[in-house]
Scaffold this motif. Structure first.
Motif, PDB file in Angstrom:
ATOM      1  N   ASN A 266       0.811  -1.214   0.000  1.00  0.00           N
ATOM      2  CA  ASN A 266       0.000   0.000   0.000  1.00  0.00           C
ATOM      3  C   ASN A 266       0.843   1.261   0.000  1.00  0.00           C
ATOM      4  OD1 ASN A 266      -2.393  -1.370  -0.072  1.00  0.00           O
ATOM      5  ND2 ASN A 266      -2.799  -1.222   2.115  1.00  0.00           N
ATOM      6  N   GLN A 267       2.024   1.172   0.637  1.00  0.00           N
ATOM      7  CA  GLN A 267       2.881   2.349   0.694  1.00  0.00           C
ATOM      8  C   GLN A 267       3.534   2.653  -0.643  1.00  0.00           C
ATOM      9  OE1 GLN A 267       2.569   4.134   3.390  1.00  0.00           O
ATOM     10  NE2 GLN A 267       1.280   2.469   4.100  1.00  0.00           N
ATOM     11  N   LEU A 268       3.398   1.755  -1.608  1.00  0.00           N
ATOM     12  CA  LEU A 268       3.935   1.990  -2.949  1.00  0.00           C
ATOM     13  C   LEU A 268       2.825   2.093  -3.995  1.00  0.00           C
ATOM     14  CD1 LEU A 268       7.001  -0.395  -2.843  1.00  0.00           C
ATOM     15  CD2 LEU A 268       7.087   2.079  -3.015  1.00  0.00           C
ATOM     16  N   ASN A 269       1.839   1.205  -3.925  1.00  0.00           N
ATOM     17  CA  ASN A 269       0.795   1.186  -4.948  1.00  0.00           C
ATOM     18  C   ASN A 269      -0.039   2.455  -4.975  1.00  0.00           C
ATOM     19  OD1 ASN A 269       1.518  -1.273  -5.966  1.00  0.00           O
ATOM     20  ND2 ASN A 269      -0.097  -2.435  -4.971  1.00  0.00           N
ATOM     21  N   ALA A 270      -0.622   2.814  -3.834  1.00  0.00           N
ATOM     22  CA  ALA A 270      -1.490   3.993  -3.804  1.00  0.00           C
ATOM     23  C   ALA A 270      -0.723   5.277  -4.129  1.00  0.00           C
ATOM     24  CB  ALA A 270      -2.189   4.089  -2.449  1.00  0.00           C
ATOM     25  N   PRO A 271       0.442   5.517  -3.508  1.00  0.00           N
ATOM     26  CA  PRO A 271       1.179   6.739  -3.848  1.00  0.00           C
ATOM     27  C   PRO A 271       1.679   6.756  -5.290  1.00  0.00           C
ATOM     28  CG  PRO A 271       1.908   5.875  -1.748  1.00  0.00           C
ATOM     29  CD  PRO A 271       1.060   4.819  -2.383  1.00  0.00           C
ATOM     30  N   SER A 272       2.093   5.589  -5.812  1.00  0.00           N
ATOM     31  CA  SER A 272       2.553   5.560  -7.200  1.00  0.00           C
ATOM     32  C   SER A 272       1.408   5.901  -8.142  1.00  0.00           C
ATOM     33  CB  SER A 272       3.133   4.189  -7.545  1.00  0.00           C
ATOM     34  OG  SER A 272       2.147   3.172  -7.460  1.00  0.00           O
ATOM     35  N   THR A 273       0.193   5.462  -7.798  1.00  0.00           N
ATOM     36  CA  THR A 273      -0.970   5.821  -8.602  1.00  0.00           C
ATOM     37  C   THR A 273      -1.233   7.315  -8.509  1.00  0.00           C
ATOM     38  OG1 THR A 273      -1.955   3.646  -8.258  1.00  0.00           O
ATOM     39  CG2 THR A 273      -3.443   5.406  -8.932  1.00  0.00           C
ATOM     40  N   ARG A 274      -1.043   7.876  -7.337  1.00  0.00           N
ATOM     41  CA  ARG A 274      -1.236   9.311  -7.142  1.00  0.00           C
ATOM     42  C   ARG A 274      -0.318  10.118  -8.052  1.00  0.00           C
ATOM     43  NH1 ARG A 274       0.597  10.790  -1.548  1.00  0.00           N
ATOM     44  NH2 ARG A 274      -1.159   9.465  -0.995  1.00  0.00           N
ATOM     45  N   VAL A 275       0.912   9.642  -8.230  1.00  0.00           N
ATOM     46  CA  VAL A 275       1.855  10.342  -9.104  1.00  0.00           C
ATOM     47  C   VAL A 275       1.594   9.990 -10.570  1.00  0.00           C
ATOM     48  CG1 VAL A 275       4.287  10.603  -9.727  1.00  0.00           C
ATOM     49  CG2 VAL A 275       3.627  10.448  -7.314  1.00  0.00           C
ATOM     50  N   ALA A 276       1.362   8.697 -10.842  1.00  0.00           N
ATOM     51  CA  ALA A 276       1.269   8.246 -12.227  1.00  0.00           C
ATOM     52  C   ALA A 276      -0.010   8.695 -12.924  1.00  0.00           C
ATOM     53  CB  ALA A 276       1.366   6.718 -12.279  1.00  0.00           C
ATOM     54  N   LEU A 277      -1.153   8.672 -12.228  1.00  0.00           N
ATOM     55  CA  LEU A 277      -2.420   8.945 -12.892  1.00  0.00           C
ATOM     56  C   LEU A 277      -2.509  10.338 -13.511  1.00  0.00           C
ATOM     57  CD1 LEU A 277      -5.198   8.070 -13.746  1.00  0.00           C
ATOM     58  CD2 LEU A 277      -6.057   8.620 -11.458  1.00  0.00           C
ATOM     59  N   PRO A 278      -2.191  11.415 -12.765  1.00  0.00           N
ATOM     60  CA  PRO A 278      -2.286  12.730 -13.419  1.00  0.00           C
ATOM     61  C   PRO A 278      -1.291  12.896 -14.563  1.00  0.00           C
ATOM     62  CG  PRO A 278      -1.300  12.932 -11.229  1.00  0.00           C
ATOM     63  CD  PRO A 278      -1.831  11.540 -11.346  1.00  0.00           C
ATOM     64  N   ILE A 279      -0.102  12.271 -14.456  1.00  0.00           N
ATOM     65  CA  ILE A 279       0.888  12.372 -15.533  1.00  0.00           C
ATOM     66  C   ILE A 279       0.430  11.569 -16.751  1.00  0.00           C
ATOM     67  CG2 ILE A 279       3.290  11.984 -16.185  1.00  0.00           C
ATOM     68  CD1 ILE A 279       2.934  14.079 -14.015  1.00  0.00           C
ATOM     69  N   LEU A 280       0.037  10.309 -16.538  1.00  0.00           N
ATOM     70  CA  LEU A 280      -0.399   9.465 -17.653  1.00  0.00           C
ATOM     71  C   LEU A 280      -1.665  10.019 -18.318  1.00  0.00           C
ATOM     72  CD1 LEU A 280       0.181   5.912 -16.124  1.00  0.00           C
ATOM     73  CD2 LEU A 280       1.432   6.938 -18.031  1.00  0.00           C
ATOM     74  N   SER A 281      -2.544  10.625 -17.523  1.00  0.00           N
ATOM     75  CA  SER A 281      -3.762  11.192 -18.100  1.00  0.00           C
ATOM     76  C   SER A 281      -3.440  12.299 -19.091  1.00  0.00           C
ATOM     77  CB  SER A 281      -4.666  11.731 -16.983  1.00  0.00           C
ATOM     78  OG  SER A 281      -5.104  10.689 -16.138  1.00  0.00           O
ATOM     79  N   ARG A 282      -2.380  13.046 -18.820  1.00  0.00           N
ATOM     80  CA  ARG A 282      -1.984  14.136 -19.712  1.00  0.00           C
ATOM     81  C   ARG A 282      -1.166  13.640 -20.897  1.00  0.00           C
ATOM     82  NH1 ARG A 282      -2.910  15.998 -14.770  1.00  0.00           N
ATOM     83  NH2 ARG A 282      -3.573  18.159 -14.440  1.00  0.00           N
ATOM     84  N   LEU A 283      -0.671  12.399 -20.796  1.00  0.00           N
ATOM     85  CA  LEU A 283       0.107  11.816 -21.896  1.00  0.00           C
ATOM     86  C   LEU A 283      -0.702  10.814 -22.720  1.00  0.00           C
ATOM     87  CD1 LEU A 283       3.504  11.047 -20.082  1.00  0.00           C
ATOM     88  CD2 LEU A 283       3.018  12.943 -21.637  1.00  0.00           C
ATOM     89  N   GLN A 284      -1.995  10.702 -22.451  1.00  0.00           N
ATOM     90  CA  GLN A 284      -2.778   9.626 -23.069  1.00  0.00           C
ATOM     91  C   GLN A 284      -2.841   9.724 -24.590  1.00  0.00           C
ATOM     92  OE1 GLN A 284      -7.182  10.036 -22.419  1.00  0.00           O
ATOM     93  NE2 GLN A 284      -6.555  11.580 -20.930  1.00  0.00           N
ATOM     94  N   GLU A 285      -2.616  10.919 -25.148  1.00  0.00           N
ATOM     95  CA  GLU A 285      -2.630  11.059 -26.605  1.00  0.00           C
ATOM     96  C   GLU A 285      -1.241  10.894 -27.225  1.00  0.00           C
ATOM     97  OE1 GLU A 285      -5.439  11.186 -28.022  1.00  0.00           O
ATOM     98  OE2 GLU A 285      -6.604  11.478 -26.186  1.00  0.00           O
ATOM     99  N   ASP A 286      -0.215  10.792 -26.392  1.00  0.00           N
ATOM    100  CA  ASP A 286       1.173  10.651 -26.859  1.00  0.00           C
ATOM    101  C   ASP A 286       1.606   9.207 -26.596  1.00  0.00           C
ATOM    102  OD1 ASP A 286       3.923  10.727 -27.325  1.00  0.00           O
ATOM    103  OD2 ASP A 286       4.116  12.778 -26.566  1.00  0.00           O
ATOM    104  N   ARG A 287       1.436   8.363 -27.603  1.00  0.00           N
ATOM    105  CA  ARG A 287       1.608   6.922 -27.411  1.00  0.00           C
ATOM    106  C   ARG A 287       3.007   6.561 -26.913  1.00  0.00           C
ATOM    107  NH1 ARG A 287       0.484   2.161 -31.953  1.00  0.00           N
ATOM    108  NH2 ARG A 287       1.220   0.422 -30.644  1.00  0.00           N
ATOM    109  N   ASP A 288       4.042   7.135 -27.522  1.00  0.00           N
ATOM    110  CA  ASP A 288       5.414   6.764 -27.172  1.00  0.00           C
ATOM    111  C   ASP A 288       5.765   7.154 -25.738  1.00  0.00           C
ATOM    112  OD1 ASP A 288       5.875   5.654 -29.653  1.00  0.00           O
ATOM    113  OD2 ASP A 288       6.706   7.501 -30.492  1.00  0.00           O
ATOM    114  N   ARG A 289       5.430   8.379 -25.374  1.00  0.00           N
ATOM    115  CA  ARG A 289       5.771   8.829 -24.017  1.00  0.00           C
ATOM    116  C   ARG A 289       4.914   8.125 -22.970  1.00  0.00           C
ATOM    117  NH1 ARG A 289       5.679  14.865 -23.160  1.00  0.00           N
ATOM    118  NH2 ARG A 289       7.155  14.411 -21.492  1.00  0.00           N
ATOM    119  N   PHE A 290       3.645   7.853 -23.314  1.00  0.00           N
ATOM    120  CA  PHE A 290       2.783   7.097 -22.410  1.00  0.00           C
ATOM    121  C   PHE A 290       3.374   5.715 -22.149  1.00  0.00           C
ATOM    122  CE2 PHE A 290      -0.622   4.295 -21.185  1.00  0.00           C
ATOM    123  CZ  PHE A 290      -1.485   5.064 -20.428  1.00  0.00           C
TER     124      PHE A 290
END
Length: 505
Positions: A266-290
Motif C-alpha cells: 500500500n505504501q507503494l501502490n497507492a502513492p505511485s498511482t497518485r503520481v502516475a495517474l495525473p501524468i499518464l492522463s496528460r500523456l494519453q494522446e502521446d503513445r510513445d511517451r505514455f
C-alpha cells in the motif's frame, strides 16, 4: 478552467512527476516507519482477538468506502479540466454519500453483530460509521491537491494524521482499552486529516450549482465504483468467510498477516498511482511517451516490491517473531502465502493505471465482472482447508488475474502489454531465485538467532540479486534503468520521446 486547475506544460510533466515521486517516496518511508512502529507496539499491547473483532466489522462496512468515493476523486484527477463550480458539486456529492453511508452503518450495526453473534460489534460499528462522513468530506480536498501535483502538502498531511492517530491508539491500548484503541486510531486519523486538509488546501467548496455539467464525472465514477465494488468483494471475502466459519482468533492471525503483507504494498501502490495517474492522463494522446512512462513506473514498483517481499518472505519467521512476538508465529505460513498474492497484484497494478488514464472505466468494469467472481470462488473453496487454504485461494486468484488483466487492456487500448508482461516475468523469476537463496542461507542457523538470521538472509539476497543481474543482461538493464532514473526523467523533461535504446522497457 481556473488558473489553479491548469495542467503543467508538456515539458514540465516529467519534472513534476520526478518531484512528486521523490516527495511521495520520502513520505512513504516515514509512513512505513510509523506503521511498523504501530504494528510492533500494538501487537504487544493487544490480543489477536482484538484485531479479529475490528476485522469482522471493517470487512463488511468497508464496502461503503467504495460508494463513498464513487470514483469521483479519480474522475476529478483524470479530467482535462475541472471548474470551481464542478469541484464544489463533487464535494457535496461525496459528503452526502458519506453521511448516507454513516447512517446506513448505524442502522445495520445490530445485523452485523448478529452475523458474527457478538454484541460488542454494535458499538464498534457505530463508532466506525463516523469515518464515512469524515472521508466523504476529505475526498475532494485530497483530489484537488493531487490534481495540482501538490504532493508535498498531501504527503505532509498524511504523515501527520497517521502519526497522531497511532499515538492515540497506543495510549489507549496501554491504558487497557483493548480493541477500542484500534477504533480510536482510525477515527482520530481521519479527523486530524480533515482539519489539516481544510487548512492547507487553496480551495474551499461553495454552494451547489445545478446547471453545471456533471454527467462526465458521474459516468466515469459509476464505472469505477462498479469495478471497485467487485474488487472489494474479492479482497474481503476471505475475512468474512474466516470470521463467520472459524472465529475471531483465526481471523486475527489472518488479518495481521494480510496487513503485514499490505504494509509495503500500500505504501507503494497507492502513492505511485497518485503520481502516475495525473501524468499518464496528460500523456494519453502521446503513445510513445505514455508507453515509456508506464513501463518505467511499473519496472520501478516491481523491483522495489519484489526485493522487499523476497526478503520478508524468506525470513518471515524472524521478522514476525521480532515485529509481533511469539504469539503471532502461527501466522508465518499465512503471511508467506499472501506474499505470493502481493507479488502478482503488483505485477498487474500498471494495468489499473492504464484503465484510468485512458478513461476506459467501462472496460475496467467489464473486466471486474469477469475476474472478481473468480477470486471470490477460489477464496470460498479454500476455507475447506482452513486459514491457509483461504490464503492459497487468494494467491491463486491474484496469479490468474494478472495475465487476464493484461489481455483485457490489450484488447481495448494501445498499451504495450507485451513489454508489461515481460517486465513482470523478469522480476518474478529473478526474485524467486533470490528468495530461495536467502531462505537456504539461514536454513541451518538456530531459529532463536533472529538478528543473525536477518543479517545473513539479507546479505544472501543482495548477493543473489547481484549475481542474477551479472548473468542476465535484460534484468541488469532493468536495474541500471532504475538506478539512472534521474537521467531518464531529465531526458523526458525536454519533451522528446525516448529512443528504443533509452526506453526503460
Amino acid at each position: 478552467m481556473t488558473v489553479g486547475d491548469q495542467a503543467p506544460p508538456r515539458g514540465g510533466l516529467a519534472a513534476a512527476g520526478a518531484s512528486g515521486a521523490i516527495t511521495t517516496f520520502g513520505g512513504q518511508l516515514l509512513r512505513i516507519a510509523i506503521q511498523l512502529t504501530g504494528v510492533v507496539v500494538l501487537a504487544r499491547l493487544l490480543d489477536p482477538k482484538d484485531y479479529g473483532l475490528i476485522a469482522m466489522v471493517t470487512a463488511i462496512i468497508g464496502v461503503g468506502e467504495v460508494f463513498r468515493d464513487f470514483g469521483l476523486s479519480s474522475a476529478a484527477i483524470q479530467a482535462k479540466s475541472v471548474s470551481r463550480e464542478q469541484k464544489s458539486n463533487l464535494f457535496w456529492i461525496n459528503t452526502s454519500i458519506g453521511l448516507a453511508l454513516a447512517l446506513i452503518v448505524c442502522a445495520a450495526s445490530g445485523g452485523i453483530a448478529a452475523l458474527y453473534d457478538d454484541e460488542r460489534l454494535v458499538l464498534v460499528s457505530l463508532a466506525l460509521s463516523s469515518t464515512f462522513l469524515l472521508n466523504g468530506i476529505i475526498t475532494q480536498f485530497r483530489a484537488d491537491l493531487t490534481r495540482k501535483l501538490q504532493f508535498v502538502r498531501l504527503t505532509s498531511v498524511e504523515v501527520a494524521s497517521q502519526l497522531i492517530g497511532l499515538a492515540a491508539g497506543i495510549v489507549l491500548a496501554a491504558l487497557g482499552a483493548g480493541y477500542w484503541a484500534l477504533v480510536a486510531q482510525q477515527v482520530v486519523h481521519h479527523l486530524v486529516q480533515l482539519v489539516i486538509l481544510v487548512i492547507v488546501t487553496d480551495w474551499f467548496p461553495a454552494g451547489i450549482y445545478r446547471r453545471v455539467e456533471m454527467k462526465p464525472f458521474l459516468g466515469f465514477g459509476a464505472n469505477i465504483v462498479g469495478a471497485q465494488l467487485l474488487g472489494y468483494a474479492s479482497r474481503n471475502a476471505d475475512s468474512v468467510v474466516i470470521g463467520a466459519t472459524l472465529g475471531a482468533g483465526p481471523l486475527g492471525l489472518y488479518n495481521r498477516a494480510f496487513q503485514l503483507m499490505l504494509l509495503p504494498l500500500n505504501q507503494l501502490n497507492a502513492p505511485s498511482t497518485r503520481v502516475a495517474l495525473p501524468i499518464l492522463s496528460r500523456l494519453q494522446e502521446d503513445r510513445d511517451r505514455f508507453a515509456s512512462f508506464i513501463i518505467f513506473g511499473q519496472s520501478v514498483m516491481l523491483n522495489v516490491v519484489c526485493f522487499v517481499f523476497a526478503f520478508v518472505g524468506a525470513q518471515a519467521y524472524a521478522i514476525i517473531a521480532i515485529a509481533l512476538g511469539d504469539q503471532w508465529l502461527a501466522s508465518v505460513p499465512i503471511f508467506q502465502i499472501l506474499l505470493v498474492a502481493g507479488l502478482f497484484q503488483t505485477a498487474g497494478y500498471a494495468t489499473y493505471w492504464a484503465f484510468l488514464a485512458k478513461g476506459l472505466t467501462r472496460s475496467n468494469l467489464h473486466y471486474a465482472l469477469v475476474s472478481r467472481p473468480i477470486m471470490v470462488v477460489l477464496v470460498v473453496v479454500g476455507v475447506i482447508w482452513g486459514v491457509n487454504g483461504v490464503a492459497a485461494g487468494y494467491a491463486l486468484g491474484s496469479l490468474l488475474l494478472w495475465p487476464l488483466g493484461l489481455w483485457w487492456i490489450g484488447r481495448v487500448s494501445d498499451v504495450p502489454v507485451a513489454a508489461m508482461f515481460w517486465n513482470g516475468m523478469r522480476a518474478l523469476i529473478a526474485y524467486s531465485v533470490a528468495t530461495a537463496a536467502s531462505y537456504l542461507s539461514t536454513y541451518f542457523i538456530d531459529p532463536d538467532e533472529l538478528v543473525l538470521r536477518l543479517a545473513v538472509g539479507f546479505t544472501a539476497l543482495v548477493a543473489a540479486v547481484a549475481l542474477i543481474a551479472l548473468i542476465w543482461p535484460r534484468f541488469r538493464r532493468d536495474l541500471v534503468a532504475i538506478a539512472g532514473a534521474r537521467r531518464y526523467l531529465r531526458r523526458e523533461r525536454s519533451g522528446g520521446a525516448p529512443t528504443p535504446e533509452d526506453s526503460p522497457e
